[in-house]
Write an enzyme that holds these catalytic residues in place. Structure first.
Site, short mmCIF file in Angstrom:
data_model
loop_
_atom_site.label_atom_id
_atom_site.label_comp_id
_atom_site.label_asym_id
_atom_site.label_seq_id
_atom_site.Cartn_x
_atom_site.Cartn_y
_atom_site.Cartn_z
CB SER A 148 -6.00 -12.29 -5.02
OG SER A 148 -6.44 -11.71 -5.67
CE1 TYR A 161 -0.69 -11.47 -5.23
CE2 TYR A 161 -2.29 -10.53 -6.81
CZ TYR A 161 -1.14 -10.88 -5.21
OH TYR A 161 -2.49 -10.50 -3.87
N1 NAP Z 1 -4.11 -6.54 -0.77
C1 NAP Z 1 -4.86 -6.63 -1.06
O1 NAP Z 1 -5.21 -6.20 -1.84
C2 NAP Z 1 -4.79 -8.17 -1.86
C3 NAP Z 1 -6.06 -8.59 -2.27
C4 NAP Z 1 -6.09 -9.96 -2.67
C5 NAP Z 1 -4.95 -11.16 -2.02
N2 NAP Z 1 -3.36 -10.27 -1.15
C6 NAP Z 1 -2.93 -11.30 -0.12
O2 NAP Z 1 -3.19 -10.88 1.21
C7 NAP Z 1 -1.66 -10.85 1.24
C8 NAP Z 1 -1.06 -10.00 1.97
O3 NAP Z 1 -1.07 -8.81 1.42
P1 NAP Z 1 -0.90 -7.62 1.69
O4 NAP Z 1 -2.01 -6.44 0.80
O5 NAP Z 1 -1.51 -7.38 3.28
O6 NAP Z 1 0.08 -6.95 1.93
P2 NAP Z 1 1.51 -6.38 3.10
O7 NAP Z 1 0.64 -5.53 3.46
O8 NAP Z 1 2.10 -6.25 1.73
O9 NAP Z 1 1.58 -7.72 3.74
C9 NAP Z 1 2.34 -8.87 2.52
C10 NAP Z 1 3.21 -9.80 3.64
O10 NAP Z 1 3.80 -10.52 4.09
C11 NAP Z 1 5.06 -10.45 4.29
N3 NAP Z 1 6.42 -11.47 3.17
C12 NAP Z 1 6.24 -10.82 1.97
N4 NAP Z 1 6.96 -11.66 1.64
C13 NAP Z 1 7.58 -12.69 2.25
C14 NAP Z 1 8.61 -13.43 2.54
N5 NAP Z 1 9.70 -14.48 1.26
N6 NAP Z 1 8.65 -14.27 3.81
C15 NAP Z 1 8.08 -13.71 4.96
N7 NAP Z 1 7.18 -12.96 4.74
C16 NAP Z 1 6.88 -12.41 3.15
C17 NAP Z 1 4.98 -9.40 4.37
O11 NAP Z 1 6.75 -8.92 5.88
P3 NAP Z 1 7.77 -8.75 5.57
O12 NAP Z 1 7.72 -7.75 4.26
O13 NAP Z 1 8.29 -8.37 7.14
O14 NAP Z 1 8.76 -9.95 5.18
C18 NAP Z 1 4.37 -8.34 4.96
O15 NAP Z 1 4.24 -8.71 6.69
C19 NAP Z 1 -0.87 -11.83 -0.03
O16 NAP Z 1 -0.70 -12.72 0.10
C20 NAP Z 1 -1.71 -10.60 -1.39
O17 NAP Z 1 -0.84 -11.54 -2.43
C21 NAP Z 1 -4.23 -8.89 -0.99
#
Ligand code: NAP
Length: 258
Positions: A148, A161
């Site tokens: 990130s 985080y």
């Molecule tokens: N959105 C942003 O602004 C942003 C910015 C920078 C980086 N990111 C990174 O991008 C990635 C995806 O985030 P997102 O924004 O798409 O969030 P999200 O919509 O909350 O998706 C997170 C995903 O990770 C899965 N997950 C979480 N904990 C898990 C575990 N212990 N085992 C298996 N699966 C797990 C969740 O599925 P289940 O709950 O079904 O397990 C879900 O599919 C993350 O690593 C996040 O840190 C996001």
């Protein structure tokens, strides 16, 4: 049968963790469009199943499993089984959680920090490392870590985080250098704010926020070009890079007001 494509285009067998929601879901749908084979993983079966159905409707061959990325043994078992069945070309360690430290009445709360470290850092290792020996042996494969922009500077309101994402960024780049002689590609993805369920839980200013579809497009373009760091949007990356160079008291002043 997966379609044939030029060397510049997407790989054929793509494994994605955290595919049930947000960026992981958008990546799965985007890769499915080209008829790639997908290996999808998350914990929530009904949400994952919905994504699988949508990918299959687009012509993708999909295998999926509900596993917690923190479960090292189950992760290794499933990934190796999938890889033996049909070689995985690209694995994206995307699953992640964000738990802020701002507790009730402004008091800091660090209870979630172990979960964040276990998921974001060790979950990523559990996703990448089981596939390494086979990929090194066949001198072919691509690995992608989800970090990130928050990993480029300390963040007071989400200390672990940001720290977990900083560790992933550093580890991924080190791995890229150490695996160069095996012809393996390694990229670290550093998005800014992306409109996902995770981002919706973040209260506050979200400058230059992108849709999950736009984020997936930028990520895939970066992966196709084997970029070391796939960071976007440029304006936020620039601010983070500058902030990282500032003296600590100024960094702290800005951090506590952001
Ligand atoms: N959105 C942003 O602004 C942003 C910015 C920078 C980086 N990111 C990174 O991008 C990635 C995806 O985030 P997102 O924004 O798409 O969030 P999200 O919509 O909350 O998706 C997170 C995903 O990770 C899965 N997950 C979480 N904990 C898990 C575990 N212990 N085992 C298996 N699966 C797990 C969740 O599925 P289940 O709950 O079904 O397990 C879900 O599919 C993350 O690593 C996040 O840190 C996001």
């Amino acid at each position: 049968m997966p379609q044939l494509r030029s060397a510049n285009e997407s790989p054929q067998v793509v494994a994605i963790t955290g595919a049930s929601s947000g960026i992981g879901r958008a990546l799965a749908l985007r890769y499915a469009r080209n008829g790639n084979c997908l290996r999808l993983l998350a914990r929530n079966l009904s949400r994952l199943r919905e994504v699988v159905d949508q990918c299959e409707a687009q012509g993708a061959e999909v295998k999926y499993q509900t596993i917690d990325v923190r479960d090292r043994v189950a992760m290794a078992q499933w990934l190796c089984e999938m890889d033996q069945n049909q070689h995985i070309d690209l694995v994206i360690a995307n699953a992640g959680v964000s738990i802020g430290t701002a507790g009730e009445r402004g008091r800091n709360n660090y209870d979630g920090d172990y979960e964040v470290a276990d998921t974001n850092l060790f979950g990523a290792l559990n996703t990448i490392l089981p596939l390494l020996p086979a990929m090194m042996a066949r001198r072919r494969g691509q690995l992608a870590f989800m970090s990130s922009i928050g990993g480029m500077v300390p963040v007071a309101s989400a200390a672990m985080y940001a720290a977990s994402k900083a560790a992933v960024l550093s580890y991924g780049l080190a791995l890229r250098a150490s695996l160069e002689s095996f012809d393996l590609k390694v990229s670290v993805i550093c998005p800014g704010f992306v409109k996902s369920p995770m981002a919706r839980r973040h209260i506050g200013w979200k400058p230059f926020e992108l849709s999950t579809e736009d984020a997936a497009e930028l990520i895939i373009r970066g992966l196709n070009r084997n970029r070391a760091i796939i960071a976007f949007p440029t304006s936020l990356v620039f601010c983070a890079r500058i902030a990282a160079l500032l003296p600590e008291p100024i960094q702290r002043f800005i951090m506590l007001r952001f």
